[in-house]
Motif scaffolding. Structure first.
Motif, PDB file in Angstrom:
ATOM      1  N   THR A  59      48.310  26.646  11.974  1.00  0.00           N
ATOM      2  CA  THR A  59      48.849  26.916  10.642  1.00  0.00           C
ATOM      3  C   THR A  59      49.719  25.785  10.102  1.00  0.00           C
ATOM      4  N   SER A  60      50.115  24.849  10.935  1.00  0.00           N
ATOM      5  CA  SER A  60      50.899  23.716  10.455  1.00  0.00           C
ATOM      6  C   SER A  60      50.035  22.477  10.225  1.00  0.00           C
ATOM      7  N   TYR A  64      44.304  23.068   7.581  1.00  0.00           N
ATOM      8  CA  TYR A  64      44.638  24.459   7.257  1.00  0.00           C
ATOM      9  C   TYR A  64      45.177  24.536   5.824  1.00  0.00           C
ATOM     10  N   ARG A  65      46.078  23.618   5.499  1.00  0.00           N
ATOM     11  CA  ARG A  65      46.669  23.591   4.150  1.00  0.00           C
ATOM     12  C   ARG A  65      45.649  23.161   3.108  1.00  0.00           C
ATOM     13  N   GLU A  66      44.839  22.141   3.441  1.00  0.00           N
ATOM     14  CA  GLU A  66      43.822  21.654   2.497  1.00  0.00           C
ATOM     15  C   GLU A  66      42.853  22.759   2.096  1.00  0.00           C
ATOM     16  N   LYS A  70      46.171  29.912   4.180  1.00  0.00           N
ATOM     17  CA  LYS A  70      47.338  30.789   4.342  1.00  0.00           C
ATOM     18  C   LYS A  70      47.075  32.202   3.814  1.00  0.00           C
TER      19      LYS A  70
END
Length: 118
Positions: A59-60, A64-66, A70
């Motif tokens: 999750t970091s 995952y962010r791209e 979340k």
């Protein structure tokens, strides 16, 4: 045989590996990007372990962010999660300890000594 699934450049993986070595644990190191576990293997982990689906995701991580995961991870089926995780090893939380095909631990927050490894 114990498998230590890692990203060798990851500082957390390095710390975990150092502890395994200090404990004298025999293991096979597996590069998470070069030998990303297959969808079938990950699905088996998701179905047979006590870990929640979200715990398998890094999750970091940038990927995952791209992908904006979340808000999506909670609604994924295990099949969908396995397919996504198998598509890119960097999506998987690491390190992962696997013993006889079963996930023993994901990540490295508590020591391996607590797992009774020797």
């Amino acid at each position: 045989m114990l498998e230590f699934i890692e990203y060798p450049k990851c500082s957390t993986c390095k710390k975990a590996k150092q502890e395994l070595n200090q404990l004298g644990v025999d293991y096979k190191a597996v590069h998470i990007v070069e030998e990303t576990p297959s969808e079938d293997v990950i699905l088996n982990w998701l179905e047979t372990s006590s870990f929640e689906v979200k715990q398998f995701f890094n999750t970091s991580g940038i990927k995952y962010r791209e992908l904006g995961l979340k808000d999506k991870v909670g609604s994924l089926t295990k099949q969908e999660a396995a397919k996504l995780l198998a598509s890119d090893g960097m999506l998987l939380k690491r390190p992962i300890l696997v013993e006889n095909g079963a996930v023993k631990q994901i990540g490295y927050r508590k020591t391996y000594e607590d797992l009774g490894l020797r």
